[in-house]
Design a protein around this motif. Sequence first.
Motif, PDB file in Angstrom:
ATOM      1  N   ALA A   1      49.686  29.235  21.784  1.00 26.99           N
ATOM      2  CA  ALA A   1      48.435  28.538  21.243  1.00 26.99           C
ATOM      3  C   ALA A   1      48.863  27.724  19.731  1.00 26.99           C
ATOM      4  O   ALA A   1      48.047  26.641  19.547  1.00 26.99           O
ATOM      5  CB  ALA A   1      47.467  29.551  20.857  1.00 26.99           C
ATOM      6  N   VAL A   2      49.870  28.049  19.024  1.00 29.94           N
ATOM      7  CA  VAL A   2      50.105  27.402  17.966  1.00 29.94           C
ATOM      8  C   VAL A   2      51.317  26.287  18.249  1.00 29.94           C
ATOM      9  O   VAL A   2      51.879  25.715  17.334  1.00 29.94           O
ATOM     10  CB  VAL A   2      50.536  28.375  16.784  1.00 29.94           C
ATOM     11  CG1 VAL A   2      49.348  29.315  16.267  1.00 29.94           C
ATOM     12  CG2 VAL A   2      51.736  29.140  17.244  1.00 29.94           C
ATOM     13  N   GLU A   3      51.625  26.228  19.410  1.00 32.09           N
ATOM     14  CA  GLU A   3      52.463  24.997  19.932  1.00 32.09           C
ATOM     15  C   GLU A   3      53.740  25.364  19.376  1.00 32.09           C
ATOM     16  O   GLU A   3      54.131  24.163  18.718  1.00 32.09           O
ATOM     17  CB  GLU A   3      51.762  23.513  19.816  1.00 32.09           C
ATOM     18  CG  GLU A   3      50.296  23.454  20.562  1.00 32.09           C
ATOM     19  CD  GLU A   3      50.255  22.032  20.312  1.00 32.09           C
ATOM     20  OE1 GLU A   3      50.927  21.263  20.378  1.00 32.09           O
ATOM     21  OE2 GLU A   3      48.845  21.974  20.167  1.00 32.09           O
ATOM     22  N   PRO A   4      54.437  26.445  19.475  1.00 31.30           N
ATOM     23  CA  PRO A   4      55.930  26.587  18.925  1.00 31.30           C
ATOM     24  C   PRO A   4      56.782  25.661  19.808  1.00 31.30           C
ATOM     25  O   PRO A   4      56.603  25.157  20.583  1.00 31.30           O
ATOM     26  CB  PRO A   4      56.211  28.060  19.023  1.00 31.30           C
ATOM     27  CG  PRO A   4      55.469  28.251  20.213  1.00 31.30           C
ATOM     28  CD  PRO A   4      54.177  27.636  20.302  1.00 31.30           C
ATOM     29  N   ASP A   5      58.117  25.524  19.023  1.00 33.37           N
ATOM     30  CA  ASP A   5      59.070  24.575  19.668  1.00 33.37           C
ATOM     31  C   ASP A   5      59.861  25.797  20.434  1.00 33.37           C
ATOM     32  O   ASP A   5      60.445  25.400  21.485  1.00 33.37           O
ATOM     33  CB  ASP A   5      59.662  24.111  18.549  1.00 33.37           C
ATOM     34  CG  ASP A   5      61.302  23.385  19.025  1.00 33.37           C
ATOM     35  OD1 ASP A   5      60.800  22.677  20.308  1.00 33.37           O
ATOM     36  OD2 ASP A   5      62.182  23.333  18.500  1.00 33.37           O
ATOM     37  N   VAL A   6      59.974  27.030  20.143  1.00 29.35           N
ATOM     38  CA  VAL A   6      60.740  27.899  20.611  1.00 29.35           C
ATOM     39  C   VAL A   6      59.959  29.256  20.623  1.00 29.35           C
ATOM     40  O   VAL A   6      59.102  29.637  20.032  1.00 29.35           O
ATOM     41  CB  VAL A   6      61.974  28.367  19.663  1.00 29.35           C
ATOM     42  CG1 VAL A   6      62.829  29.459  20.109  1.00 29.35           C
ATOM     43  CG2 VAL A   6      63.110  26.994  19.507  1.00 29.35           C
TER      44      VAL A   6
ATOM     45  N   ILE B   1      63.584  29.206  25.282  1.00 36.48           N
ATOM     46  CA  ILE B   1      63.273  30.490  25.143  1.00 36.48           C
ATOM     47  C   ILE B   1      64.767  31.350  25.061  1.00 36.48           C
ATOM     48  O   ILE B   1      65.608  30.779  25.734  1.00 36.48           O
ATOM     49  CB  ILE B   1      62.712  30.899  26.568  1.00 36.48           C
ATOM     50  CG1 ILE B   1      61.387  30.131  27.149  1.00 36.48           C
ATOM     51  CG2 ILE B   1      62.359  32.461  26.808  1.00 36.48           C
ATOM     52  CD1 ILE B   1      60.611  30.278  28.325  1.00 36.48           C
ATOM     53  N   VAL B   2      64.491  32.167  24.191  1.00 37.36           N
ATOM     54  CA  VAL B   2      65.698  33.206  24.265  1.00 37.36           C
ATOM     55  C   VAL B   2      64.899  34.530  24.433  1.00 37.36           C
ATOM     56  O   VAL B   2      64.207  34.863  23.796  1.00 37.36           O
ATOM     57  CB  VAL B   2      66.197  33.128  22.768  1.00 37.36           C
ATOM     58  CG1 VAL B   2      67.556  34.067  22.795  1.00 37.36           C
ATOM     59  CG2 VAL B   2      66.518  31.694  22.315  1.00 37.36           C
ATOM     60  N   ILE B   3      65.897  35.386  25.384  1.00 39.99           N
ATOM     61  CA  ILE B   3      65.107  36.629  25.838  1.00 39.99           C
ATOM     62  C   ILE B   3      66.124  37.838  25.479  1.00 39.99           C
ATOM     63  O   ILE B   3      67.354  37.559  26.010  1.00 39.99           O
ATOM     64  CB  ILE B   3      64.710  36.701  27.219  1.00 39.99           C
ATOM     65  CG1 ILE B   3      64.105  37.866  27.548  1.00 39.99           C
ATOM     66  CG2 ILE B   3      65.667  36.081  28.085  1.00 39.99           C
ATOM     67  CD1 ILE B   3      63.416  37.709  28.882  1.00 39.99           C
TER      68      ILE B   3
ATOM     69  N   VAL C   1      58.800  28.816   9.354  1.00 37.27           N
ATOM     70  CA  VAL C   1      59.828  28.819  10.449  1.00 37.27           C
ATOM     71  C   VAL C   1      59.068  29.658  11.523  1.00 37.27           C
ATOM     72  O   VAL C   1      59.348  29.312  12.424  1.00 37.27           O
ATOM     73  CB  VAL C   1      61.070  29.760   9.881  1.00 37.27           C
ATOM     74  CG1 VAL C   1      61.927  30.203  11.171  1.00 37.27           C
ATOM     75  CG2 VAL C   1      61.880  29.281   8.677  1.00 37.27           C
ATOM     76  N   ARG C   2      58.319  30.424  11.262  1.00 40.67           N
ATOM     77  CA  ARG C   2      57.897  31.267  12.285  1.00 40.67           C
ATOM     78  C   ARG C   2      56.851  30.825  12.932  1.00 40.67           C
ATOM     79  O   ARG C   2      56.312  31.060  14.193  1.00 40.67           O
ATOM     80  CB  ARG C   2      57.400  32.855  11.761  1.00 40.67           C
ATOM     81  CG  ARG C   2      58.485  33.688  11.653  1.00 40.67           C
ATOM     82  CD  ARG C   2      57.964  34.898  10.903  1.00 40.67           C
ATOM     83  NE  ARG C   2      59.080  35.562  10.248  1.00 40.67           N
ATOM     84  CZ  ARG C   2      58.733  35.801   8.766  1.00 40.67           C
ATOM     85  NH1 ARG C   2      57.422  36.000   8.082  1.00 40.67           N
ATOM     86  NH2 ARG C   2      59.847  36.402   7.911  1.00 40.67           N
ATOM     87  N   ARG C   3      55.984  29.591  12.500  1.00 39.41           N
ATOM     88  CA  ARG C   3      55.392  28.470  13.123  1.00 39.41           C
ATOM     89  C   ARG C   3      55.902  27.766  14.197  1.00 39.41           C
ATOM     90  O   ARG C   3      55.382  27.426  15.295  1.00 39.41           O
ATOM     91  CB  ARG C   3      54.538  27.648  11.976  1.00 39.41           C
ATOM     92  CG  ARG C   3      53.666  28.393  11.281  1.00 39.41           C
ATOM     93  CD  ARG C   3      52.936  27.517  10.253  1.00 39.41           C
ATOM     94  NE  ARG C   3      51.596  28.282   9.517  1.00 39.41           N
ATOM     95  CZ  ARG C   3      51.297  27.739   8.548  1.00 39.41           C
ATOM     96  NH1 ARG C   3      51.645  26.922   7.733  1.00 39.41           N
ATOM     97  NH2 ARG C   3      50.219  28.610   7.699  1.00 39.41           N
ATOM     98  N   ASN C   4      57.049  27.497  13.935  1.00 44.41           N
ATOM     99  CA  ASN C   4      57.920  26.587  14.938  1.00 44.41           C
ATOM    100  C   ASN C   4      58.417  27.632  16.012  1.00 44.41           C
ATOM    101  O   ASN C   4      59.210  27.036  16.988  1.00 44.41           O
ATOM    102  CB  ASN C   4      58.902  25.821  14.322  1.00 44.41           C
ATOM    103  CG  ASN C   4      58.227  24.499  13.671  1.00 44.41           C
ATOM    104  OD1 ASN C   4      57.133  24.085  13.653  1.00 44.41           O
ATOM    105  ND2 ASN C   4      59.242  23.441  13.444  1.00 44.41           N
TER     106      ASN C   4
END
Length: 304
Positions: free
Chosen positions: A206-211, A242-244, A126-129
């Motif tokens: 760098a790991v190209e996440p979605d979010v 993005i969620v901030i 999950v955290r990769r995305n």
Amino acid sequence: MEQPEQNIVTGLQQSETAAPPQAQSAPEPHAQSAPEPQAYSEPGSTVFDAEKVSCYYGSFRAVTDVSLSVYENEITAFIGPSGCGKTTVLRTLNRMNDLVPGAHVEGDVRYRGASLYGKGVSPIAVRRNIGMVFQKPNPFPKSIYDNVAYGPRINGEHKKAKLDEIVERSLRQAALWDEVKDRLKASGLGLSGGQAQRLCIARTLAVEPDVVLMDEPCSALDPIATSAIEDLMRDIKSRYTIVIVTHNMQQATRVSDRTAFFSVLRNEESDTRTGVLVEYGRTQQIFEDPKDPRTEAYVTGQVG
């Protein structure tokens, strides 16, 4: 270990194609008296869909009954007083709360149609995305280059030419390349606060996440560094969702498309505080025409 996690990520992505989530009707702003009301485009795909989510630390219920949807290529801001559960809710979106002993979630959080808390879903996958940038800059005690290359290397990328490309691209996206391109071998710990935070953002990208989740990313920065981070958020939202979390209401008005206002329910008998989502909508509507008097009191400074 590696292969199952990759399969889970693939499964989440396939879920989007096979059964796209039902897009909920996005709250639209109330009619304004301003002569040039802002025109809104239709929301993109639903990225997160939280339904009746409650978060617990042991038996203590920190947040109760949160339901909201987060849309693709938008910046969503969580605002509210201290202790209202903003960060707790943010951390449910990539299962960071799993790292807290005794923490658990009730309700359902769906990411592109797939349950994040479903049986067999790997939190690591999950955290990769769904990457996260924390409140305080936390560069690794490594070179600037190695900070950014860390994630791709962990994911199996070891070709120098490819790593060089990833590092440059990520630093450019984080608006840091021109400032550090001649000292990539210098320690990331030697950067200023604003530069260090942008390095952490580059490391996440760098790991190209979605979010990209951001937990008060500017709270420790000066106004100039804060402005640079806000410009960066606006620039990358065309590629990321993005969620901030922010305590700075002006920041929410400057950068976000939608805003969720959280407040606190207090139990006088037990003297406990539980976070609750009061109102969620377009940022302009939340700040200019709030529907709930608690929202109005907060955004107008009547309560803090």
